[in-house]
Design a protein around this motif. Structure first.
Motif, short mmCIF file in Angstrom:
data_model
loop_
_atom_site.label_atom_id
_atom_site.label_comp_id
_atom_site.label_asym_id
_atom_site.label_seq_id
_atom_site.Cartn_x
_atom_site.Cartn_y
_atom_site.Cartn_z
N GLN B 227 -38.61 -135.14 -81.22
CA GLN B 227 -39.34 -136.40 -81.40
C GLN B 227 -38.67 -137.51 -80.62
O GLN B 227 -37.45 -137.63 -80.62
CB GLN B 227 -39.38 -136.81 -82.88
N LEU B 228 -39.54 -138.29 -79.96
CA LEU B 228 -39.03 -139.48 -79.27
C LEU B 228 -39.50 -140.68 -80.08
O LEU B 228 -40.70 -140.92 -80.22
CB LEU B 228 -39.58 -139.57 -77.85
N LEU B 229 -38.56 -141.41 -80.66
CA LEU B 229 -38.91 -142.56 -81.47
C LEU B 229 -38.97 -143.80 -80.57
O LEU B 229 -37.94 -144.25 -80.07
CB LEU B 229 -37.88 -142.76 -82.60
N LEU B 230 -40.18 -144.28 -80.37
CA LEU B 230 -40.36 -145.39 -79.42
C LEU B 230 -40.40 -146.71 -80.19
O LEU B 230 -40.87 -146.76 -81.33
CB LEU B 230 -41.67 -145.22 -78.64
N PRO B 231 -39.95 -147.78 -79.59
CA PRO B 231 -39.97 -149.08 -80.29
C PRO B 231 -41.39 -149.65 -80.36
O PRO B 231 -42.28 -149.24 -79.62
CB PRO B 231 -39.07 -149.96 -79.43
N ASP B 255 -29.98 -129.51 -77.00
CA ASP B 255 -30.28 -129.30 -78.40
C ASP B 255 -30.46 -130.62 -79.12
O ASP B 255 -29.71 -131.00 -80.01
CB ASP B 255 -29.10 -128.53 -79.05
N VAL B 256 -31.48 -131.35 -78.71
CA VAL B 256 -31.68 -132.70 -79.25
C VAL B 256 -32.87 -132.66 -80.18
O VAL B 256 -33.93 -132.16 -79.84
CB VAL B 256 -31.93 -133.70 -78.12
N ALA B 275 -26.02 -127.58 -82.89
CA ALA B 275 -25.43 -128.30 -81.77
C ALA B 275 -24.28 -129.16 -82.26
O ALA B 275 -23.25 -129.28 -81.59
CB ALA B 275 -26.49 -129.18 -81.11
N VAL B 276 -24.47 -129.76 -83.46
CA VAL B 276 -23.38 -130.58 -83.99
C VAL B 276 -22.15 -129.70 -84.22
O VAL B 276 -21.03 -130.06 -83.83
CB VAL B 276 -23.83 -131.24 -85.32
N ALA B 277 -22.43 -128.53 -84.82
CA ALA B 277 -21.30 -127.64 -85.09
C ALA B 277 -20.64 -127.22 -83.79
O ALA B 277 -19.40 -127.25 -83.67
CB ALA B 277 -21.80 -126.40 -85.87
N ALA B 278 -21.47 -126.90 -82.77
CA ALA B 278 -20.92 -126.46 -81.49
C ALA B 278 -20.10 -127.56 -80.87
O ALA B 278 -19.01 -127.34 -80.32
CB ALA B 278 -22.07 -126.05 -80.57
N GLN B 290 -19.64 -135.53 -71.97
CA GLN B 290 -20.23 -136.82 -72.34
C GLN B 290 -21.74 -136.76 -72.22
O GLN B 290 -22.30 -136.20 -71.30
CB GLN B 290 -19.72 -137.92 -71.39
N VAL B 291 -22.33 -137.29 -73.20
CA VAL B 291 -23.79 -137.42 -73.15
C VAL B 291 -24.12 -138.91 -73.17
O VAL B 291 -23.47 -139.67 -73.84
CB VAL B 291 -24.43 -136.70 -74.34
#
Lengths: 444, 293
Positions: B227-231, B255-256, B275-278, B290-291
């Motif tokens: 999901q892309l949360l747009l303003p 993995d977003v 992804a968090v765990a990784a 870096q992301v």
């Protein structure tokens, strides 16, 4: 004097309003008859504000749409004597004229013959303020005329400027715009008994009418029965009415003198009535049918039945010769004419360039009157009939209607009078201050 | 017989007679009498006649008969219906709205009401109704053009650019060409949604639809539930930034779970659980990447 000024101005305004509405009535209050004409102003130059007299001597402006005559009641010597009776007579005449015209009339111009008119010649002079004469200068010079003391009980009927003189030039009709330094004027003032005017006012008001003007019968009959050259060169118009014989002298198209003899056709009738022992109506009928002033041999043989209703055959079958009738009428007519002659002499009529005398009015219809008048008044005598105006019925074209017709002409083209010019400005402040003080005193 | 002298006639009008005559000569009164009295008489006669109920009924009957005879003249008769500008389904729907039987007088047709009825159909944007030549009732229909599909609790609906329903849809596959919109209160914001769809560009193939959140802003849902949360303000610019990020660093291939652009100065990324765990493991081994910017 001031009151009259206001009254006359108010009447002029009423006349203007009536002309705007287009209908006005003419009322000739005479001793033997009351005539009423209804005029409609819708001629070609009604709206055009042209200077001077319009086409056909100004007559094309109006048309007579109603005419009525009634036997007069309550008038003696041309003055109102019994007001109720006169009011009834005026009502009769006005109603009949209205009925013929099929229009309601609210404004009336009236004329009457009696009330002891008296003429005054006034003069005044004033320095012209600018180098040329303006309307204000004319008002000032008219105001500068020294008014004689004509008595408390008299009112001014006409006050007409008859002549203007600028420096050494005299005989100007209209000096406005001309260069000069001293302006002088001659004013003809005609006064009559105030009560007569007041009675007429009251009478007309009681008939639900509004008086839009008032004129002397002598003046208006001169206007209608004198032709142009007579008015210009000098002439006298003698209007022989029922109760009074009024005369007016014209010169340079202005009335310069007017007077009245308190004798007229009714007195002739009275003489016949007394002389022949007949009632007034019979006498009137005999006068109109058989009257005359010059007896011939034929008249001795022409017998007139004078009748009667006593039941006595001898009395009811009386006859009288026409010569006898003439013998009764002539002295009275001579008396009237001699009286007129005396008035003309007093006025200096013989000094006029032309001494034309025009006899008009109902009394002038007596056969042979012109011959008699020529013997008494001078050679230049003619019988006058009024001008012919549009729409006037045939019955109202006789000399008895010369003052009615003259009044119609007067209504269409009124002569400039003293009160038509503005009061000079310098007399205003004192007067208005006085009025203000009077107002305060009246109200507090 | 003794002659009798006639008494003098003295016909003076009385004061009131004189006033009466003057009043009658007043122009207003004359006009009033000339016009008013006949009018009054006519009104009185008409009133007296119509006092009788049978007279009134007769009059009404006469009037209606004359009216009917006039209205049913062949010139005014409408004999058929012609619907133009609509496909067959819509034309049937329009024709079914007409419950009158032909032929009918054109005076009896309420064209305004008919047009309102036709316009009230979901699929109709505009309609012109007129009685045309040869006695045909012509209905010219401009159908609504659906631009998106709106998923509502009642099912799928097509919606046009103005946010008005343009018809129901049985299944999504029927109109794969239209984008899908969800959420409440989308009607006024179809333009915005379409702009977002158009500017999706490189990620259009993975886009599933837009969801209106709280009637205020959009979420763009991609495949796999990303999901892309747009303003609420400037959603297109935010989307452009996401696309720029994606093109530079393949953001969306990672993995977003959620890219949160609701605060433009502080974009946030929520990753999946694994992804968090990784990432945590990688941090411990020193391999961190870096992301972001």
């Amino acid at each position: 004097m001031r009151d009259l000024y206001e009254t006359q101005r108010a009447m002029r305004n009423v006349r203007k309003a009536a002309m705007q509405r287009g209908v006005i009535a003419i009322l000739d209050v005479g001793t033997s008859k009351i005539a009423c004409l209804v005029l409609r102003f819708d001629g070609p130059d009604r709206l055009g504000d042209n200077d001077g007299v319009g086409s056909l001597a100004g007559q094309s402006r109006f048309r007579v749409i109603g005419a009525a005559t009634t036997r007069s009641r309550g008038v003696r010597f041309g003055e109102i004597d019994a007001m109720q009776e006169t009011e009834r007579a005026i009502r009769t005449a006005v109603q009949a004229a209205q009925k013929m015209a099929e229009v309601r009339v609210d404004h009336v111009i009236a004329c009457f013959a009696g009330a002891r008119p008296r003429s005054y010649g006034l003069d005044g002079s004033v320095d012209v303020a600018d180098n040329f004469v303006t309307e204000g200068d004319i008002g000032r010079v008219l105001a500068a005329c020294d008014v004689p003391d004509f008595g408390e009980d008299r009112d001014v009927l006409h006050a007409q400027p008859v002549n203007f003189a600028l420096d050494h030039r005299s005989g100007l009709a209209d000096p406005r715009g001309q260069m000069g330094s001293t302006l002088a004027t001659d004013l003809h003032l005609l006064t009559v008994d105030a009560t007569a005017i007041r009675n007429l006012f009251f009478c007309i008001k009681r008939c639900d009418l509004e008086l839009a003007g008032i004129a002397s019968s002598a003046y208006v009959s001169g206007v209608s029965s004198l032709v142009e050259d007579e008015q210009e060169l000098g002439a006298a118009c003698i209007d022989m009415g029922g109760g009074s014989t009024s005369l007016s002298v014209f010169m340079k198209k202005h009335m310069i003198y007017s007077d009245a003899v308190r004798m007229g056709g009714d007195h002739v009738t009275g003489d016949i009535s007394m002389g022949l022992q007949v009632p007034m109506q019979t006498a009137e009928r005999i006068k109109t049918f058989y009257g005359g002033v010059v007896a011939t041999g034929m008249d001795d043989r022409e017998m007139i039945e004078i009748g009667g209703d006593t039941g006595d055959w001898e009395r009811d079958r009386r006859t009288v010769s026409r010569a006898e009738l003439i013998g009764i009428m002539r002295p009275r007519i001579e008396e009237i004419l001699e009286e007129v002659r005396a008035r003309l002499d007093a006025a200096g009529f013989e000094y006029l360039p032309s001494q034309q005398i025009v006899l008009t009015g109902g009394g002038s219809q007596i056969p042979g009157l012109d011959g008699l008048a020529a013997k008494i008044l001078g050679q230049q005598v003619r019988l006058g009939r009024p001008l012919r105006v549009q729409g006037l019925p045939q019955a109202a074209t006789g000399p008895a209607f010369s003052s009615s017709v003259g009044l119609a002409l007067f209504a269409a083209n009124p002569q400039d009078e003293w009160w038509d010019f503005d009061v000079p400005a310098e007399t205003y402040p004192a007067r208005s201050l006085k009025r203000a003080v009077k107002w305060f005193r009246d109200n507090w | 017989m003794r002659p009798v002298t006639r008494p003098i006639r003295d016909p003076a009008p009385s004061k009131w007679g004189y006033r009466w005559q003057r009043w009658m000569l007043t122009p207003g009164v004359r006009t009033g009498l000339r016009l008013g009295v006949p009018a009054l008489i006519i009104a009185a006669i008409a009133g007296g006649w119509s006092m009788n109920a049978s007279n009134r009924a007769l009059l009404a009957e006469r009037i209606s008969a004359a009216q009917q005879a006039f209205q049913e003249r062949p010139q005014f008769m409408v004999s058929g219906l012609a619907v133009s500008g609509a496909d067959e389904e819509l034309a049937d729907a329009v024709a079914s709205l007409m419950d009158t039987e032909f032929p009918v007088s054109s005076f009896d047709l309420d064209l305004n009401k008919l047009r309102d009825d036709v316009v009230a159909l979901d699929a109709v944007a505009e309609a012109r109704v007129r009685v045309g030549d040869a006695g045909a009732l012509e209905i010219n229909v401009t159908p609504r053009v659906p631009v998106a599909i709106w998923r509502t609790p009642d099912g799928l609906r097509m919606i046009d650019a103005e946010g008005v329903f343009a018809g129901d849809l049985a299944a999504r596959v029927d109109r794969l060409d239209l984008p899908l919109i969800g959420g409440e209160g989308v009607q006024g914001h179809i333009d915005e949604a379409l702009t977002l769809f158009r500017s999706a560009g490189p990620i259009a193939d993975r886009m599933r639809g837009l969801v209106r959140v709280s009637g205020r802003r959009w979420n763009m849902v991609l495949e796999d539930g990303q999901q892309l949360l747009l303003p609420a303000d400037a959603p297109v610019e935010a989307l452009d930034r996401i696309i720029a990020l994606h093109e530079a660093q393949d953001l969306l291939d990672r993995d977003v779970a959620i890219v949160d652009m609701r605060m433009p100065q502080r974009p946030t990324v929520r990753m999946n659980q694994e992804a968090v765990a990784a990432t945590r493991n990688a941090a411990t081994t020193g391999r961190i990447q870096q992301v972001g910017q």
